[in-house]
Design a protein around this motif. Structure first.
Motif, PDB file in Angstrom:
ATOM      1  N   MET A 183     -41.046 -39.442 -46.848  1.00 20.06           N
ATOM      2  CA  MET A 183     -39.422 -39.580 -46.523  1.00 20.06           C
ATOM      3  C   MET A 183     -39.314 -38.350 -45.702  1.00 20.06           C
ATOM      4  SD  MET A 183     -38.231 -39.782 -50.649  1.00 20.06           S
ATOM      5  CE  MET A 183     -36.572 -39.679 -50.086  1.00 20.06           C
ATOM      6  N   ALA A 184     -39.831 -37.300 -46.052  1.00 25.22           N
ATOM      7  CA  ALA A 184     -39.624 -35.983 -45.129  1.00 25.22           C
ATOM      8  C   ALA A 184     -40.614 -35.158 -45.312  1.00 25.22           C
ATOM      9  CB  ALA A 184     -38.246 -35.430 -45.510  1.00 25.22           C
ATOM     10  N   THR A 185     -40.594 -34.039 -44.264  1.00 26.98           N
ATOM     11  CA  THR A 185     -41.654 -32.834 -44.223  1.00 26.98           C
ATOM     12  C   THR A 185     -40.537 -31.814 -44.693  1.00 26.98           C
ATOM     13  OG1 THR A 185     -43.179 -34.094 -42.739  1.00 26.98           O
ATOM     14  CG2 THR A 185     -43.133 -31.705 -43.027  1.00 26.98           C
ATOM     15  N   SER A 186     -41.084 -30.972 -45.441  1.00 28.92           N
ATOM     16  CA  SER A 186     -40.221 -29.858 -45.932  1.00 28.92           C
ATOM     17  C   SER A 186     -40.643 -28.687 -45.400  1.00 28.92           C
ATOM     18  CB  SER A 186     -39.913 -29.825 -47.440  1.00 28.92           C
ATOM     19  OG  SER A 186     -39.517 -28.427 -48.131  1.00 28.92           O
ATOM     20  N   ASN A 187     -40.263 -27.718 -44.708  1.00 31.30           N
ATOM     21  CA  ASN A 187     -40.739 -26.515 -44.158  1.00 31.30           C
ATOM     22  C   ASN A 187     -39.731 -25.284 -44.720  1.00 31.30           C
ATOM     23  OD1 ASN A 187     -42.586 -27.781 -42.119  1.00 31.30           O
ATOM     24  ND2 ASN A 187     -40.796 -28.627 -41.548  1.00 31.30           N
ATOM     25  N   GLU A 188     -40.770 -24.279 -45.241  1.00 30.87           N
ATOM     26  CA  GLU A 188     -39.956 -23.285 -46.001  1.00 30.87           C
ATOM     27  C   GLU A 188     -39.273 -22.368 -44.774  1.00 30.87           C
ATOM     28  OE1 GLU A 188     -40.944 -19.774 -45.253  1.00 30.87           O
ATOM     29  OE2 GLU A 188     -39.510 -18.953 -46.726  1.00 30.87           O
TER      30      GLU A 188
END
Lengths: 117, 114
Positions: A47-52
């Protein structure tokens, strides 16, 4: 090592409400986490890539306003399904990539089963 | 474009039979990684193996073995002397250096009957 947890493991909510799913890396830090969705008897779809510390990158066809992702720390990413509808019922799985490790390396959480009534 | 094809949707075998799960992939990357995961009814993905594109050596781990052939873009998985506990959905997946994304096949449901 390399354990990823998700909370809750399952949740039932009413149509129109929002639900938050947490993904935590327990024994490592991760600047990148991934959210996948799996409908019954189907494959996992990213769905998505989450980056801090920055905005998530959503895959084509995924509504960013509906699936809010927040990666506020190096060990926690959250996925909020806003105004959930029955068609959002699915198995949501997160994964986390340890800092400093190869790009292909990611560890999966146990998943969260969401049922919207 | 990257793609993973698992043509076998469901396989049913009797305990102690050998079974091979097929996986065919497509990628334009020269460097890529192939994976197999097991997903039991609980839903949690269990990592089984990773292979990089430069390592075509076959691998054996107990009753599990993997055959990687770049010439046919295949990465097949064989379970020898299957057991009821092997019943699960098995996913083949591809990670390409260009996209940095893990692409899953559609999965093969393996049912091992006692």
């Amino acid at each position: 090592g390399a354990v990823v947890s998700q909370h809750p493991s399952w949740v039932i909510c009413k149509s129109g409400t929002s639900v938050k799913i947490e993904c935590r890396s327990l024994d490592f830090q991760a600047t990148t986490m991934f959210w996948y969705r799996q409908f019954p008897k189907q494959s996992l779809m990213l769905m998505a890539t989450s980056n801090e510390g920055s905005k998530a990158t959503y895959e084509q066809g995924v509504e960013k306003d509906k699936f809010l992702i927040n990666h506020a720390s190096l060990t926690l990413s959250t996925l909020t399904v806003t105004s959930a509808h029955p068609e959002d019922s699915s198995f949501y799985i997160c994964s986390a990539r340890p800092i400093g490790r190869s790009t292909y390396e990611q560890y999966f959480g146990p998943g969260t089963r969401l049922t919207v009534t | 474009a990257q793609k993973v094809t698992q043509a076998q949707t469901e396989i049913s075998v009797v305990e102690k039979e050998d079974v091979t799960l097929d996986c065919v992939y497509e990628t334009r990357d020269t460097t890529y990684y192939l994976f197999w995961y097991k997903q039991p009814p609980s839903g949690e993905l269990v990592f089984l193996i990773r292979r990089n594109s430069f390592d075509e050596q076959n691998e054996i781990s107990g009753r599990y073995s993997w055959n990687f052939q770049k010439s046919t873009s295949s990465f097949n998985f064989t379970i020898t002397a299957s057991q009821v506990v092997d019943s699960a959905v098995y996913f083949c997946a591809l990670f390409g250096g260009a996209t940095n994304k893990l692409i899953f096949g559609t999965g093969t449901l393996l049912a091992v009957q006692p």
